[in-house]
Structure formats: structure tokens, C-alpha cells
Scaffold this motif. Structure first.
Motif, PDB file in Angstrom:
ATOM      1  N   ASP A  10     -15.062  90.390 100.693  1.00  0.00           N
ATOM      2  CA  ASP A  10     -16.512  90.451 100.594  1.00  0.00           C
ATOM      3  C   ASP A  10     -16.997  89.405  99.606  1.00  0.00           C
ATOM      4  OD1 ASP A  10     -19.075  92.113 101.242  1.00  0.00           O
ATOM      5  OD2 ASP A  10     -19.130  91.723  99.085  1.00  0.00           O
ATOM      6  N   GLU A  12     -20.572  87.805  97.675  1.00  0.00           N
ATOM      7  CA  GLU A  12     -21.991  87.810  97.360  1.00  0.00           C
ATOM      8  C   GLU A  12     -22.370  86.345  97.196  1.00  0.00           C
ATOM      9  OE1 GLU A  12     -23.872  90.509  97.480  1.00  0.00           O
ATOM     10  OE2 GLU A  12     -22.097  91.754  97.794  1.00  0.00           O
ATOM     11  N   ALA A  87     -13.667  92.222 107.292  1.00  0.00           N
ATOM     12  CA  ALA A  87     -14.906  92.277 106.513  1.00  0.00           C
ATOM     13  C   ALA A  87     -15.925  93.088 107.302  1.00  0.00           C
ATOM     14  CB  ALA A  87     -15.438  90.867 106.243  1.00  0.00           C
ATOM     15  N   HIS A  88     -16.902  93.609 106.604  1.00  0.00           N
ATOM     16  CA  HIS A  88     -18.000  94.314 107.265  1.00  0.00           C
ATOM     17  C   HIS A  88     -19.068  93.258 107.508  1.00  0.00           C
ATOM     18  CE1 HIS A  88     -19.566  98.206 108.487  1.00  0.00           C
ATOM     19  NE2 HIS A  88     -20.769  97.743 108.151  1.00  0.00           N
ATOM     20  N   ASP A  93     -18.866  86.693 106.024  1.00  0.00           N
ATOM     21  CA  ASP A  93     -17.823  86.410 105.034  1.00  0.00           C
ATOM     22  C   ASP A  93     -16.908  85.271 105.491  1.00  0.00           C
ATOM     23  OD1 ASP A  93     -18.328  88.457 102.855  1.00  0.00           O
ATOM     24  OD2 ASP A  93     -18.323  89.695 104.649  1.00  0.00           O
ATOM     25  N   LEU A 131     -23.014  98.849 105.842  1.00  0.00           N
ATOM     26  CA  LEU A 131     -21.876  99.268 105.033  1.00  0.00           C
ATOM     27  C   LEU A 131     -22.163 100.586 104.317  1.00  0.00           C
ATOM     28  CD1 LEU A 131     -19.029  98.574 103.963  1.00  0.00           C
ATOM     29  CD2 LEU A 131     -20.154  97.375 102.087  1.00  0.00           C
ATOM     30  N   HIS A 145     -23.172  96.053  97.171  1.00  0.00           N
ATOM     31  CA  HIS A 145     -23.418  94.671  96.757  1.00  0.00           C
ATOM     32  C   HIS A 145     -22.672  94.281  95.489  1.00  0.00           C
ATOM     33  CE1 HIS A 145     -26.028  94.007 100.088  1.00  0.00           C
ATOM     34  NE2 HIS A 145     -26.811  95.015  99.732  1.00  0.00           N
ATOM     35  N   ALA A 147     -19.137  92.948  94.998  1.00  0.00           N
ATOM     36  CA  ALA A 147     -18.150  92.434  95.954  1.00  0.00           C
ATOM     37  C   ALA A 147     -16.833  93.205  95.908  1.00  0.00           C
ATOM     38  CB  ALA A 147     -17.917  90.942  95.721  1.00  0.00           C
ATOM     39  N   ASP A 150     -17.505  96.600  97.627  1.00  0.00           N
ATOM     40  CA  ASP A 150     -17.733  96.392  99.061  1.00  0.00           C
ATOM     41  C   ASP A 150     -16.424  96.082  99.783  1.00  0.00           C
ATOM     42  OD1 ASP A 150     -20.416  96.753  98.495  1.00  0.00           O
ATOM     43  OD2 ASP A 150     -21.026  94.729  99.065  1.00  0.00           O
ATOM     44  N   ALA A 151     -15.571  95.257  99.172  1.00  0.00           N
ATOM     45  CA  ALA A 151     -14.289  94.912  99.802  1.00  0.00           C
ATOM     46  C   ALA A 151     -13.390  96.142  99.914  1.00  0.00           C
ATOM     47  CB  ALA A 151     -13.588  93.810  99.010  1.00  0.00           C
ATOM     48  N   CYS A 154     -14.715  98.390 102.603  1.00  0.00           N
ATOM     49  CA  CYS A 154     -14.393  97.830 103.916  1.00  0.00           C
ATOM     50  C   CYS A 154     -12.938  98.142 104.284  1.00  0.00           C
ATOM     51  CB  CYS A 154     -14.636  96.320 103.912  1.00  0.00           C
ATOM     52  SG  CYS A 154     -14.114  95.507 105.422  1.00  0.00           S
TER      53      CYS A 154
END
Length: 173
Positions: A10, A12, A87-88, A93, A131, A145, A147, A150-151, A154
Motif C-alpha cells: 500500500d 500513500e 493490493a486493494h 499501487d 478497504l 490511510h 500505509a 492498509d497493507a 489487505c
């Protein structure tokens, strides 16, 4: 579910340019679980940070961070041996990764990308497949948000989708 090592990724970004990464998060998937995590801030090519309202990052937070090129040895070491990325919204990405590599003079990685957004749309009857919505559905903790968060989220979504029978081919980006 033995498909080799994968990297949930992910980024940003600080602006609309694909090479404007300002943070990266990765989660390493091995043997059906998250085996390791990586997070770093990245000094973007411009001091103008357009999306502070989204990710909370500001120029004072980023100005002393390594550039993508400077960070690359650590990223490459973390990704060593990976066979695929997930990745979402993988198109975003992947585009950022390719642009940042290109801007830094780094050869493009030619690994397949899978997309948990695509997989969730295929298999989950949700009103939204953002997400945050998919994480809420699976009760996966998320600091949206960020990273790193988020990763990792995911990666967990990928594992849940695989457990539901969604194949990598069905998530191919």
C-alpha cells in the motif's frame, strides 16, 4: 494454499503524480499467514503535500525521510523471494510502484498483481467494497490511510478471500 511468498502493498501519495509516494506499507505473506511487516515514510519529489487531509502526513514529517531511491535497498530486501503482490485497488499501487521505480532508475518488478478489491466485489455482497468496508465486514482492525495498516489489512483480506474459495486468478489485476 501454497502459492509462494507474496507482498501486500500500500502506498500513500502526496499528490496526483504516480511517483509522489510519501509512505509505503508492506505485509509479507508466507504459508498462509502474515509473517512480517514493513512501513516507512518517503520524501516525495515535491514539498507540496496535497492529501494531508486523507493520510495526515505533512512536509515537516516527510522532508527528512529517505527518497524512494534511498529506501529501495530496504524495500528490495523485504520483498526478496516474493512471487506476487496484492493490493486493494491494485491498479493504483502498481502504478505508483512502477512510476517510483522508473523515476529512481530502478528496473521494473515483473511480478503478478492480485487485487482484493476485485476479489471482494466478486465474492462479498456488500454495498461498498472500499478497504474500510471490507475490513468492517471481516472485523479486521484498520487505521485507514496509514500505509502499514492498509497493507496488513489487505493481506488479511486476501487470506479471508482465499479461505472463501476466491482464487488468485479471480483476483488478477
Amino acid at each position: 494454499m501454497s502459492e509462494g511468498t507474496g507482498i501486500a502493498l500500500d502506498f500513500e501519495t502526496s499528490g496526483y503524480a504516480a511517483d509522489s509516494a510519501c509512505a509505503v506499507g508492506m505485509a509479507r505473506l508466507e504459508e498462509g499467514r502474515v509473517a512480517d511487516r514493513f512501513y516507512a515514510l518517503i520524501r516525495p519529489p515535491s514539498s507540496f503535500i496535497r492529501f494531508t487531509d486523507v493520510h495526515g502526513l505533512t512536509w515537516p514529517m516527510l522532508r527528512d525521510a529517505p527518497t524512494f531511491a534511498q529506501l529501495w535497498p530496504r524495500l528490495a530486501a523485504f520483498m526478496q523471494g516474493a512471487a506476487w503482490f496484492v493490493a486493494h485497488n491494485a491498479s493504483f499501487d502498481r502504478r505508483v510502484l512502477i512510476a517510483c521505480c522508473r523515476a529512481a532508475g530502478i528496473a521494473e518488478l515483473r511480478l503478478p498483481f492480485y487485487c482484493t478489491l476485485k476479489g471482494s466485489r466478486r465474492s462479498l455482497p456488500l454495498p461498498s467494497h472500499r478497504l474500510s468496508s471490507v475490513c468492517a465486514h471481516f472485523q479486521i482492525p484498520l487505521q485507514h490511510h496509514h500505509a502499514g495498516s492498509d497493507a496488513e489489512a489487505c493481506a488479511e483480506i486476501y487470506l479471508r478471500l482465499r479461505a472463501l474459495g476466491v482464487t488468485p486468478a479471480q483476483m488478477k489485476a
